[in-house]
Motif scaffolding. Sequence first.
Motif, PDB file in Angstrom:
ATOM      1  N   HIS A  88       0.809  -1.218   0.000  1.00 49.62           N
ATOM      2  CA  HIS A  88       0.000   0.000   0.000  1.00 49.62           C
ATOM      3  C   HIS A  88       0.846   1.274   0.000  1.00 49.62           C
ATOM      4  CE1 HIS A  88      -3.907  -2.053   1.634  1.00 49.62           C
ATOM      5  NE2 HIS A  88      -3.602  -2.404   0.411  1.00 49.62           N
ATOM      6  N   ASP A  89       1.957   1.261   0.745  1.00 50.78           N
ATOM      7  CA  ASP A  89       2.782   2.477   0.828  1.00 50.78           C
ATOM      8  C   ASP A  89       3.304   2.877  -0.549  1.00 50.78           C
ATOM      9  OD1 ASP A  89       2.346   2.593   3.518  1.00 50.78           O
ATOM     10  OD2 ASP A  89       4.208   1.570   4.064  1.00 50.78           O
ATOM     11  N   GLU A  90       3.713   1.879  -1.310  1.00 48.47           N
ATOM     12  CA  GLU A  90       4.230   2.126  -2.668  1.00 48.47           C
ATOM     13  C   GLU A  90       3.120   2.685  -3.568  1.00 48.47           C
ATOM     14  OE1 GLU A  90       6.050  -0.558  -6.282  1.00 48.47           O
ATOM     15  OE2 GLU A  90       6.112  -1.401  -4.244  1.00 48.47           O
ATOM     16  N   LEU A  91       1.924   2.118  -3.429  1.00 50.32           N
ATOM     17  CA  LEU A  91       0.792   2.574  -4.233  1.00 50.32           C
ATOM     18  C   LEU A  91       0.401   4.004  -3.856  1.00 50.32           C
ATOM     19  CD1 LEU A  91      -1.518   2.216  -6.249  1.00 50.32           C
ATOM     20  CD2 LEU A  91      -2.806   1.003  -4.483  1.00 50.32           C
ATOM     21  N   ILE A  92       0.387   4.310  -2.579  1.00 49.84           N
ATOM     22  CA  ILE A  92       0.041   5.663  -2.120  1.00 49.84           C
ATOM     23  C   ILE A  92       0.987   6.693  -2.737  1.00 49.84           C
ATOM     24  CG2 ILE A  92       0.065   7.180  -0.074  1.00 49.84           C
ATOM     25  CD1 ILE A  92      -1.003   4.645   1.483  1.00 49.84           C
ATOM     26  N   LYS A  93       2.284   6.385  -2.687  1.00 49.19           N
ATOM     27  CA  LYS A  93       3.289   7.302  -3.244  1.00 49.19           C
ATOM     28  C   LYS A  93       3.080   7.476  -4.755  1.00 49.19           C
ATOM     29  CE  LYS A  93       8.276   8.237  -3.363  1.00 49.19           C
ATOM     30  NZ  LYS A  93       8.223   8.788  -4.730  1.00 49.19           N
ATOM     31  N   LYS A  94       2.850   6.355  -5.431  1.00 44.85           N
ATOM     32  CA  LYS A  94       2.684   6.421  -6.887  1.00 44.85           C
ATOM     33  C   LYS A  94       1.442   7.231  -7.259  1.00 44.85           C
ATOM     34  CE  LYS A  94       4.476   3.751  -9.654  1.00 44.85           C
ATOM     35  NZ  LYS A  94       5.053   2.651 -10.425  1.00 44.85           N
ATOM     36  N   LEU A  95       0.333   7.012  -6.553  1.00 42.51           N
ATOM     37  CA  LEU A  95      -0.900   7.754  -6.832  1.00 42.51           C
ATOM     38  C   LEU A  95      -0.679   9.257  -6.695  1.00 42.51           C
ATOM     39  CD1 LEU A  95      -3.859   5.835  -5.105  1.00 42.51           C
ATOM     40  CD2 LEU A  95      -3.766   6.570  -7.492  1.00 42.51           C
TER      41      LEU A  95
ATOM     42  N   ASP B  49       2.244  10.944  -6.676  1.00 42.41           N
ATOM     43  CA  ASP B  49       3.232  11.444  -7.651  1.00 42.41           C
ATOM     44  C   ASP B  49       2.619  11.609  -9.038  1.00 42.41           C
ATOM     45  OD1 ASP B  49       5.082  11.463  -5.646  1.00 42.41           O
ATOM     46  OD2 ASP B  49       6.198   9.701  -6.333  1.00 42.41           O
ATOM     47  N   LEU B  50       1.898  10.582  -9.503  1.00 41.09           N
ATOM     48  CA  LEU B  50       1.304  10.637 -10.837  1.00 41.09           C
ATOM     49  C   LEU B  50       0.250  11.733 -10.930  1.00 41.09           C
ATOM     50  CD1 LEU B  50       0.873   6.814 -11.566  1.00 41.09           C
ATOM     51  CD2 LEU B  50       2.387   8.358 -12.799  1.00 41.09           C
ATOM     52  N   ASP B  51      -0.576  11.841  -9.886  1.00 42.93           N
ATOM     53  CA  ASP B  51      -1.637  12.831  -9.891  1.00 42.93           C
ATOM     54  C   ASP B  51      -1.060  14.251  -9.909  1.00 42.93           C
ATOM     55  OD1 ASP B  51      -4.760  12.867  -9.507  1.00 42.93           O
ATOM     56  OD2 ASP B  51      -3.985  14.492  -8.260  1.00 42.93           O
ATOM     57  N   GLN B  52      -0.040  14.463  -9.113  1.00 46.54           N
ATOM     58  CA  GLN B  52       0.572  15.802  -9.061  1.00 46.54           C
ATOM     59  C   GLN B  52       1.289  16.150 -10.359  1.00 46.54           C
ATOM     60  OE1 GLN B  52       2.926  15.821  -5.454  1.00 46.54           O
ATOM     61  NE2 GLN B  52       1.145  16.312  -4.162  1.00 46.54           N
ATOM     62  N   ALA B  53       1.726  15.108 -11.080  1.00 48.07           N
ATOM     63  CA  ALA B  53       2.394  15.342 -12.368  1.00 48.07           C
ATOM     64  C   ALA B  53       1.382  15.598 -13.495  1.00 48.07           C
ATOM     65  CB  ALA B  53       3.273  14.145 -12.718  1.00 48.07           C
ATOM     66  N   GLY B  54       0.075  15.531 -13.168  1.00 48.64           N
ATOM     67  CA  GLY B  54      -0.955  15.791 -14.168  1.00 48.64           C
ATOM     68  C   GLY B  54      -1.289  14.598 -15.047  1.00 48.64           C
TER      69      GLY B  54
ATOM     70  N   ILE C   3      -7.572   4.189   2.023  1.00 48.84           N
ATOM     71  CA  ILE C   3      -7.868   5.536   2.548  1.00 48.84           C
ATOM     72  C   ILE C   3      -7.799   5.585   4.073  1.00 48.84           C
ATOM     73  CG2 ILE C   3      -9.177   6.343   0.547  1.00 48.84           C
ATOM     74  CD1 ILE C   3     -11.769   5.759   2.123  1.00 48.84           C
ATOM     75  N   GLU C   4      -7.714   4.410   4.712  1.00 45.41           N
ATOM     76  CA  GLU C   4      -7.458   4.405   6.158  1.00 45.41           C
ATOM     77  C   GLU C   4      -5.981   4.673   6.440  1.00 45.41           C
ATOM     78  OE1 GLU C   4      -8.992   0.826   7.892  1.00 45.41           O
ATOM     79  OE2 GLU C   4     -11.086   1.525   7.764  1.00 45.41           O
ATOM     80  N   LYS C   5      -5.130   4.368   5.459  1.00 39.11           N
ATOM     81  CA  LYS C   5      -3.686   4.602   5.616  1.00 39.11           C
ATOM     82  C   LYS C   5      -3.282   6.012   5.215  1.00 39.11           C
ATOM     83  CE  LYS C   5      -0.514   1.606   5.454  1.00 39.11           C
ATOM     84  NZ  LYS C   5       0.545   0.634   5.140  1.00 39.11           N
ATOM     85  N   SER C   6      -4.041   6.607   4.293  1.00 34.99           N
ATOM     86  CA  SER C   6      -3.668   7.927   3.790  1.00 34.99           C
ATOM     87  C   SER C   6      -4.902   8.617   3.228  1.00 34.99           C
ATOM     88  CB  SER C   6      -2.619   7.768   2.674  1.00 34.99           C
ATOM     89  OG  SER C   6      -2.311   9.017   2.102  1.00 34.99           O
ATOM     90  N   SER C   7      -4.968   9.927   3.346  1.00 32.88           N
ATOM     91  CA  SER C   7      -6.040  10.659   2.660  1.00 32.88           C
ATOM     92  C   SER C   7      -5.433  11.371   1.462  1.00 32.88           C
ATOM     93  CB  SER C   7      -6.725  11.643   3.609  1.00 32.88           C
ATOM     94  OG  SER C   7      -5.798  12.578   4.088  1.00 32.88           O
TER      95      SER C   7
END
Length: 326
Positions: A157-164, A166-171, A187-191
């Motif tokens: 999950h941590d890897e997925l959270i970071k990727k989501l 990063d990709l979203d912020q990159a547009g 979403i319990e691990k991160s908002s």
Amino acid sequence: MITSTDIFTITNQKQFEKIALKVFRFQYENNPVYHEFCDFLKTDVQKVKSIIQIPFLPIQFFKSHSVVSNSNPVQATFTSSGTTGMTTSKHIVTDVSMYEESYRKGFSQFYGNIENYVILALLPSYLEREGSSLIYMVEDLIQLSNHSESGFYLNNHDELIKKLIDLDQAGQNVILIGVTYALLDLIEKSSFKLQNTIIMETGGMKGKRKEMIREELHEQLCHGFGVQAIHSEYGMTELLSQAYSLGEGVFECPSWMQILIRDTEDALSYVTEGKTGGINVIDLANINSCSFIATQDLGKKNANGTFEVLGRFDNSDIRGCNLMVL
């Protein structure tokens, strides 16, 4: 002979009905299970002139019978998930290219060119077993996206959270396809505050969490991911096509798939638009098994042809599937 071109180029209701009736006659002649079922209902095949006269095979037959409409070699066998001890459904596929064409064209109809997206998949309970048609589809969509960032996630999950993030912020446009309970875990691990990401839930708590009504679930997911709407995919092992909801739990079918709502007290009659009943699916891509399936889902159809899924029949009282007599 009905071809994939006939099926995937349908543009209007008249064309749909014409091909559906051809498929019905083909399957009556070539599918022994469906033939026997129609005969049991004393169906006069020559008198079937509209889709509401076509018999719909209860979905449970896929648990007890081989539902196939030709004798070609088996190319894939898709199986449903189930808890230990449960009988699972088996969908025998003799032409897997029909499935590929169906989900590729279906995705394109609702989302456009797949190469515009990074596809991220959070489907742990599906990945951990063999024979999932959903995994087959998503794996192919990941390949077709032609993007090095696309891929599956299991428990990382941590890897997925970071990727989501990063990709979203990159547009980058992203579609995250997830089984419901795993999206809630995330979403319990991160908002998140996602601007360029579509969250698509495929339904199901798989026994990991208590079931929730859709409004409550989507509210939690919208809040957790910071998005305006939650998309959903409506498909099942026994079908080769999917309907999609772009929000509010309102589903739309591709042009070769339609649903009818049967009366819960009388499985051979239909209710009017806006009323709740059992969901019957016509999936013309299912030409090599059965295109007319009475599911155990409850729903209602809207005037514009869209539909909503409202729940499932209680297994102890499946009145709408009271055709299980063969």
